[in-house]
Design a protein around this motif. Structure first.
Motif, PDB file in Angstrom:
ATOM      1  N   GLU A  50      23.372  44.774  46.689  1.00  0.00           N
ATOM      2  CA  GLU A  50      22.953  43.648  45.441  1.00  0.00           C
ATOM      3  C   GLU A  50      23.792  44.096  44.231  1.00  0.00           C
ATOM      4  O   GLU A  50      24.250  45.122  44.044  1.00  0.00           O
ATOM      5  N   HIS A  51      24.008  43.050  43.700  1.00  0.00           N
ATOM      6  CA  HIS A  51      24.571  43.161  42.089  1.00  0.00           C
ATOM      7  C   HIS A  51      23.889  44.079  41.365  1.00  0.00           C
ATOM      8  O   HIS A  51      22.748  44.052  41.334  1.00  0.00           O
ATOM      9  N   ALA A  52      24.810  44.939  40.534  1.00  0.00           N
ATOM     10  CA  ALA A  52      23.953  45.661  39.443  1.00  0.00           C
ATOM     11  C   ALA A  52      24.227  45.018  38.072  1.00  0.00           C
ATOM     12  O   ALA A  52      25.328  45.273  37.534  1.00  0.00           O
ATOM     13  N   LEU A  53      23.726  43.923  37.923  1.00  0.00           N
ATOM     14  CA  LEU A  53      24.214  43.152  36.577  1.00  0.00           C
ATOM     15  C   LEU A  53      23.228  43.033  35.615  1.00  0.00           C
ATOM     16  O   LEU A  53      21.788  42.627  36.020  1.00  0.00           O
ATOM     17  N   ASP A  54      23.050  43.375  34.433  1.00  0.00           N
ATOM     18  CA  ASP A  54      22.029  42.982  33.610  1.00  0.00           C
ATOM     19  C   ASP A  54      21.870  41.576  32.997  1.00  0.00           C
ATOM     20  O   ASP A  54      22.921  40.822  33.115  1.00  0.00           O
ATOM     21  N   PRO A  55      21.052  41.281  32.422  1.00  0.00           N
ATOM     22  CA  PRO A  55      20.778  39.706  32.083  1.00  0.00           C
ATOM     23  C   PRO A  55      21.755  39.097  31.395  1.00  0.00           C
ATOM     24  O   PRO A  55      22.465  38.009  31.583  1.00  0.00           O
ATOM     25  N   ALA A  56      22.475  39.889  30.560  1.00  0.00           N
ATOM     26  CA  ALA A  56      23.708  39.605  29.501  1.00  0.00           C
ATOM     27  C   ALA A  56      24.897  39.418  30.445  1.00  0.00           C
ATOM     28  O   ALA A  56      25.554  38.438  30.306  1.00  0.00           O
ATOM     29  N   TYR A  85      48.870  35.570  36.016  1.00  0.00           N
ATOM     30  CA  TYR A  85      49.537  34.283  35.908  1.00  0.00           C
ATOM     31  C   TYR A  85      49.743  33.810  37.502  1.00  0.00           C
ATOM     32  O   TYR A  85      49.867  32.585  37.585  1.00  0.00           O
ATOM     33  N   GLU A  86      49.843  34.945  38.205  1.00  0.00           N
ATOM     34  CA  GLU A  86      50.389  34.632  39.633  1.00  0.00           C
ATOM     35  C   GLU A  86      49.153  33.765  40.462  1.00  0.00           C
ATOM     36  O   GLU A  86      49.649  33.075  41.647  1.00  0.00           O
ATOM     37  N   VAL A  87      48.052  34.013  40.039  1.00  0.00           N
ATOM     38  CA  VAL A  87      46.749  33.385  40.734  1.00  0.00           C
ATOM     39  C   VAL A  87      46.482  32.065  39.861  1.00  0.00           C
ATOM     40  O   VAL A  87      44.985  31.692  40.240  1.00  0.00           O
ATOM     41  N   THR A  88      47.191  31.593  39.088  1.00  0.00           N
ATOM     42  CA  THR A  88      46.818  30.256  38.330  1.00  0.00           C
ATOM     43  C   THR A  88      46.515  29.026  39.249  1.00  0.00           C
ATOM     44  O   THR A  88      47.028  28.745  40.153  1.00  0.00           O
ATOM     45  N   ASP A  89      45.194  28.752  39.123  1.00  0.00           N
ATOM     46  CA  ASP A  89      44.575  27.619  39.930  1.00  0.00           C
ATOM     47  C   ASP A  89      44.377  27.948  41.265  1.00  0.00           C
ATOM     48  O   ASP A  89      44.386  27.175  42.241  1.00  0.00           O
ATOM     49  N   ARG A  90      44.337  29.312  41.652  1.00  0.00           N
ATOM     50  CA  ARG A  90      44.137  29.836  43.154  1.00  0.00           C
ATOM     51  C   ARG A  90      42.644  30.307  43.310  1.00  0.00           C
ATOM     52  O   ARG A  90      41.929  30.453  42.536  1.00  0.00           O
ATOM     53  N   ARG A  91      42.272  30.360  44.546  1.00  0.00           N
ATOM     54  CA  ARG A  91      41.101  30.872  44.861  1.00  0.00           C
ATOM     55  C   ARG A  91      41.039  32.355  44.922  1.00  0.00           C
ATOM     56  O   ARG A  91      41.580  33.124  45.631  1.00  0.00           O
ATOM     57  N   VAL A  92      40.353  32.824  44.119  1.00  0.00           N
ATOM     58  CA  VAL A  92      40.123  34.647  43.785  1.00  0.00           C
ATOM     59  C   VAL A  92      38.817  35.076  43.722  1.00  0.00           C
ATOM     60  O   VAL A  92      37.928  34.432  43.410  1.00  0.00           O
ATOM     61  N   ALA A  93      38.837  36.304  44.294  1.00  0.00           N
ATOM     62  CA  ALA A  93      37.436  37.107  44.403  1.00  0.00           C
ATOM     63  C   ALA A  93      37.868  38.446  43.809  1.00  0.00           C
ATOM     64  O   ALA A  93      38.942  38.983  43.610  1.00  0.00           O
ATOM     65  N   ILE A  94      36.655  38.616  42.931  1.00  0.00           N
ATOM     66  CA  ILE A  94      36.698  40.231  42.630  1.00  0.00           C
ATOM     67  C   ILE A  94      35.624  40.894  43.419  1.00  0.00           C
ATOM     68  O   ILE A  94      34.610  40.628  43.283  1.00  0.00           O
ATOM     69  N   ILE A  95      36.147  42.210  43.756  1.00  0.00           N
ATOM     70  CA  ILE A  95      35.093  42.955  44.543  1.00  0.00           C
ATOM     71  C   ILE A  95      34.694  44.214  43.404  1.00  0.00           C
ATOM     72  O   ILE A  95      35.299  45.005  42.889  1.00  0.00           O
ATOM     73  N   GLY A  96      33.366  43.897  42.869  1.00  0.00           N
ATOM     74  CA  GLY A  96      32.843  44.859  41.977  1.00  0.00           C
ATOM     75  C   GLY A  96      31.545  44.345  41.464  1.00  0.00           C
ATOM     76  O   GLY A  96      31.044  43.315  42.033  1.00  0.00           O
ATOM     77  N   THR A  97      30.906  44.953  40.401  1.00  0.00           N
ATOM     78  CA  THR A  97      29.591  44.525  39.999  1.00  0.00           C
ATOM     79  C   THR A  97      29.732  45.253  38.706  1.00  0.00           C
ATOM     80  O   THR A  97      30.558  45.921  38.018  1.00  0.00           O
ATOM     81  N   GLY A  98      28.429  45.003  38.029  1.00  0.00           N
ATOM     82  CA  GLY A  98      28.175  45.473  36.650  1.00  0.00           C
ATOM     83  C   GLY A  98      29.265  45.011  35.593  1.00  0.00           C
ATOM     84  O   GLY A  98      29.865  44.067  35.854  1.00  0.00           O
ATOM     85  N   ASP A  99      29.062  45.791  34.699  1.00  0.00           N
ATOM     86  CA  ASP A  99      29.961  45.505  32.974  1.00  0.00           C
ATOM     87  C   ASP A  99      31.374  45.280  33.527  1.00  0.00           C
ATOM     88  O   ASP A  99      32.060  44.421  33.419  1.00  0.00           O
ATOM     89  N   HIS A 100      31.973  46.468  34.239  1.00  0.00           N
ATOM     90  CA  HIS A 100      33.467  46.299  34.767  1.00  0.00           C
ATOM     91  C   HIS A 100      33.887  45.046  35.689  1.00  0.00           C
ATOM     92  O   HIS A 100      34.798  44.384  35.395  1.00  0.00           O
ATOM     93  N   GLY A 101      32.725  44.836  36.629  1.00  0.00           N
ATOM     94  CA  GLY A 101      33.316  43.754  37.522  1.00  0.00           C
ATOM     95  C   GLY A 101      33.147  42.256  36.637  1.00  0.00           C
ATOM     96  O   GLY A 101      33.950  41.194  36.772  1.00  0.00           O
ATOM     97  N   MET A 102      32.088  42.139  35.604  1.00  0.00           N
ATOM     98  CA  MET A 102      31.834  41.052  34.853  1.00  0.00           C
ATOM     99  C   MET A 102      33.318  40.714  34.249  1.00  0.00           C
ATOM    100  O   MET A 102      33.765  39.771  34.063  1.00  0.00           O
ATOM    101  N   ARG A 103      33.544  41.899  33.542  1.00  0.00           N
ATOM    102  CA  ARG A 103      34.767  41.704  32.509  1.00  0.00           C
ATOM    103  C   ARG A 103      35.940  41.126  33.312  1.00  0.00           C
ATOM    104  O   ARG A 103      36.874  40.436  32.755  1.00  0.00           O
TER     105      ARG A 103
END
Length: 302
Positions: free
Chosen positions: A177-183, A139-157
């Motif tokens: 590089e990101h480790a992301l499957d097509p989905a 809630y505290e980052v509502t409409d703010r500029r946010v980054a997530i450091i991560g990849t794969g399914d966990h980062g995507m979720r």
């Protein structure tokens, strides 16, 4: 011999100490001083505090409440836990103790971004520029500029979860590089989440933002969420024979009993929501189950 030794003095351990002390049981509370709740600059989703409360202040209030009823907190590190018949031997860096039951409330340790030094990490955390729990403070980052450091399914979720609070979400790969499957990639594209490759480094607080280097150059964000997983502190219970998931979360039943009779667990060391309120609820269940187990072994009478 103690009726129960509680290992860990975060919200779960302190809640259990309050319950068990009020059950007139002889308990010890071992605190290594590393509760993750102490890192919270101010929580706004813990019921009863409409203006929020700092994690350290909440822990101090809970500790004072436990001490009011006679709970003893000792600042020691537990190094080993073994069965001794129906009882337990708890080894610490200050000596050895015996207990009829043990409650493990040791929590987890978040994996921090590589190269993010304490002199930047801690001030960024205190100012809300670095955050670890979108359930707690999305809630505290509502409409703010946010980054997530991560990849794969966990980062995507985590990126998709935060997309419910702001349109400006960027997923940055921590190393290369990101480790992301097509989905995963398609889900991020559908949500409008920007993807940038790493490595990440050069962290610094710049004005009111946390900045760091990426493969696309230097970038700055209002808040940064590491989605790098965590280490579950379940080693003591596992070495004593308790079952755990592949990730290390202790397996418990509806009464917070592990697979080892007399050994209980509550809070983030158990698979769950990793929330203060959830940990406290589990601790209340565990403490009452401990009391009832001890009453089966010998009458509890005044």
């Amino acid at each position: 011999m103690d009726d129960c030794i509680i290992i860990g003095a975060g919200p779960a351990g302190l809640t259990a100490a309050i319950y068990l002390a009020r059950y007139h049981l002889d308990i010890r509370l071992f605190d290594s001083g590393s509760s993750r709740a102490a890192m919270i600059p101010c929580t706004h989703n813990h019921a009863g505090y409409p203006d929020g409360i700092a994690g350290k202040d909440l822990l101090a209030l809970m500790q004072a409440q436990a001490e009011k009823y006679g709970a003893r907190r000792e600042q020691v590190k537990v190094t080993g836990l073994t069965r001794d018949g129906d009882d337990f031997i708890v080894r610490t860096d200050h000596g050895t103790h015996h207990a009829r039951t043990v409650l493990l409330a040791t929590g987890v340790v978040n994996h921090r971004p590589a190269y993010l030094l304490p002199e930047v990490h801690d001030p960024a955390l205190a100012r809300g520029l670095l955050r670890y729990c979108p359930v707690c403070d999305g809630y505290e980052v509502t409409d703010r500029r946010v980054a997530i450091i991560g990849t794969g399914d966990h980062g995507m979720r985590e990126a998709l979860f935060l997309r419910g609070f702001t349109r400006d979400v960027t997923l940055v790969s921590p190393e290369a590089e990101h480790a992301l499957d097509p989905a995963c990639a398609q889900a991020l594209d559908d949500a409008g989440v920007v993807r940038i490759e790493g490595p990440c480094g050069g962290y610094a607080i710049e004005g009111d933002q946390l900045a760091f280097d990426t493969a696309r150059g230097r970038m700055a964000f209002d808040s940064v969420y590491p989605a790098l997983g965590s280490r579950i502190r379940s080693r003591l219970a596992v070495e004593a024979g308790a079952r755990a998931s592949d990730e290390g979360c202790l397996e418990v039943d509806d009464h917070q009993r592990t697979s080892v009779p007399g050994l209980f667990a509550a809070g983030d060391v158990v698979k769950g929501l990793d929330q203060i309120s959830h940990a406290m609820g589990e601790a209340g269940v565990a403490a009452t189950a401990i009391r009832n187990l001890l009453a089966e072994r010998r009458p509890l009478r005044r």
